[in-house]
Design a protein around this motif. Structure first.
Motif, PDB file in Angstrom:
ATOM      1  N   THR A 165       0.829  -1.200   0.000  1.00  0.00           N
ATOM      2  CA  THR A 165       0.000   0.000   0.000  1.00  0.00           C
ATOM      3  C   THR A 165       0.864   1.250   0.000  1.00  0.00           C
ATOM      4  O   THR A 165       0.604   2.187  -0.759  1.00  0.00           O
ATOM      5  N   ARG A 166       1.879   1.279   0.835  1.00  0.00           N
ATOM      6  CA  ARG A 166       2.764   2.446   0.860  1.00  0.00           C
ATOM      7  C   ARG A 166       3.499   2.615  -0.459  1.00  0.00           C
ATOM      8  O   ARG A 166       3.723   3.730  -0.916  1.00  0.00           O
ATOM      9  N   LYS A 169       2.344   1.766  -3.432  1.00  0.00           N
ATOM     10  CA  LYS A 169       1.373   2.324  -4.376  1.00  0.00           C
ATOM     11  C   LYS A 169       1.107   3.797  -4.100  1.00  0.00           C
ATOM     12  O   LYS A 169       0.958   4.592  -5.026  1.00  0.00           O
ATOM     13  N   LEU A 170       1.019   4.173  -2.818  1.00  0.00           N
ATOM     14  CA  LEU A 170       0.796   5.581  -2.477  1.00  0.00           C
ATOM     15  C   LEU A 170       1.948   6.458  -2.937  1.00  0.00           C
ATOM     16  O   LEU A 170       1.744   7.567  -3.419  1.00  0.00           O
ATOM     17  N   ASN A 171       3.162   5.960  -2.796  1.00  0.00           N
ATOM     18  CA  ASN A 171       4.322   6.742  -3.232  1.00  0.00           C
ATOM     19  C   ASN A 171       4.375   6.881  -4.742  1.00  0.00           C
ATOM     20  O   ASN A 171       4.925   7.848  -5.258  1.00  0.00           O
ATOM     21  N   MET A 173       1.633   7.050  -6.640  1.00  0.00           N
ATOM     22  CA  MET A 173       0.423   7.757  -7.063  1.00  0.00           C
ATOM     23  C   MET A 173       0.739   9.236  -7.310  1.00  0.00           C
ATOM     24  O   MET A 173       1.485   9.848  -6.545  1.00  0.00           O
ATOM     25  N   LEU A 218      -3.860  12.797  -4.481  1.00  0.00           N
ATOM     26  CA  LEU A 218      -3.829  12.836  -3.022  1.00  0.00           C
ATOM     27  C   LEU A 218      -4.309  14.168  -2.463  1.00  0.00           C
ATOM     28  O   LEU A 218      -4.570  14.278  -1.278  1.00  0.00           O
ATOM     29  N   THR A 237      -3.552  11.564   3.122  1.00  0.00           N
ATOM     30  CA  THR A 237      -2.794  10.338   2.904  1.00  0.00           C
ATOM     31  C   THR A 237      -3.293   9.225   3.812  1.00  0.00           C
ATOM     32  O   THR A 237      -3.367   8.066   3.414  1.00  0.00           O
ATOM     33  N   VAL A 272      -6.399   7.633   2.283  1.00  0.00           N
ATOM     34  CA  VAL A 272      -6.044   6.802   1.135  1.00  0.00           C
ATOM     35  C   VAL A 272      -5.399   5.508   1.620  1.00  0.00           C
ATOM     36  O   VAL A 272      -5.711   4.413   1.137  1.00  0.00           O
ATOM     37  N   PHE A 273      -4.493   5.605   2.584  1.00  0.00           N
ATOM     38  CA  PHE A 273      -3.802   4.435   3.114  1.00  0.00           C
ATOM     39  C   PHE A 273      -4.794   3.465   3.747  1.00  0.00           C
ATOM     40  O   PHE A 273      -4.754   2.255   3.498  1.00  0.00           O
ATOM     41  N   GLU A 322      -6.938   1.771   1.032  1.00  0.00           N
ATOM     42  CA  GLU A 322      -6.157   0.795   0.268  1.00  0.00           C
ATOM     43  C   GLU A 322      -5.888  -0.456   1.104  1.00  0.00           C
ATOM     44  O   GLU A 322      -5.972  -1.575   0.595  1.00  0.00           O
TER      45      GLU A 322
END
Length: 85
Positions: free
Chosen positions: A46-47, A49-51, A53, A58, A63, A66-67, A70
């Motif tokens: 997940t982290r 994918k967030l990085n 994105m 965002l 964040t 979103v985290f 996800e």
């Protein structure tokens, strides 16, 4: 074979993965809270994918939101796979 000896895997890649996937956990033991850190592969994914994105996605949500969303999505997907067997 230890992680450090894996062929064709850079040590920094492993360190990054462990950093992304390490989360703080709390457990109640004898009416006391025990804090510890644990590696959770879903959190690492997940982290990652967030990085990756784009930041404009965002901007409208925090964040943390979103985290959390996800993580729940990944957990539901892994639960379906586990129950299908």
């Amino acid at each position: 074979m230890t992680i450090a000896k894996w062929p064709s895997v850079c040590h920094q890649t492993i360190a990054n993965e462990l950093t992304r996937g390490t989360v703080d956990q709390v457990k109640r033991v004898n009416d006391k809270l025990k804090y510890y850190r644990q590696y959770v592969p879903e959190a690492a994914q997940t982290r990652y994918k967030l990085n990756r994105m784009p930041r404009r996605e965002l901007n409208y949500r925090t964040t943390e939101e979103v985290f959390t969303a996800e993580c729940l999505r990944v957990r539901r997907r892994t639960a379906k796979v586990a129950t299908a067997d």
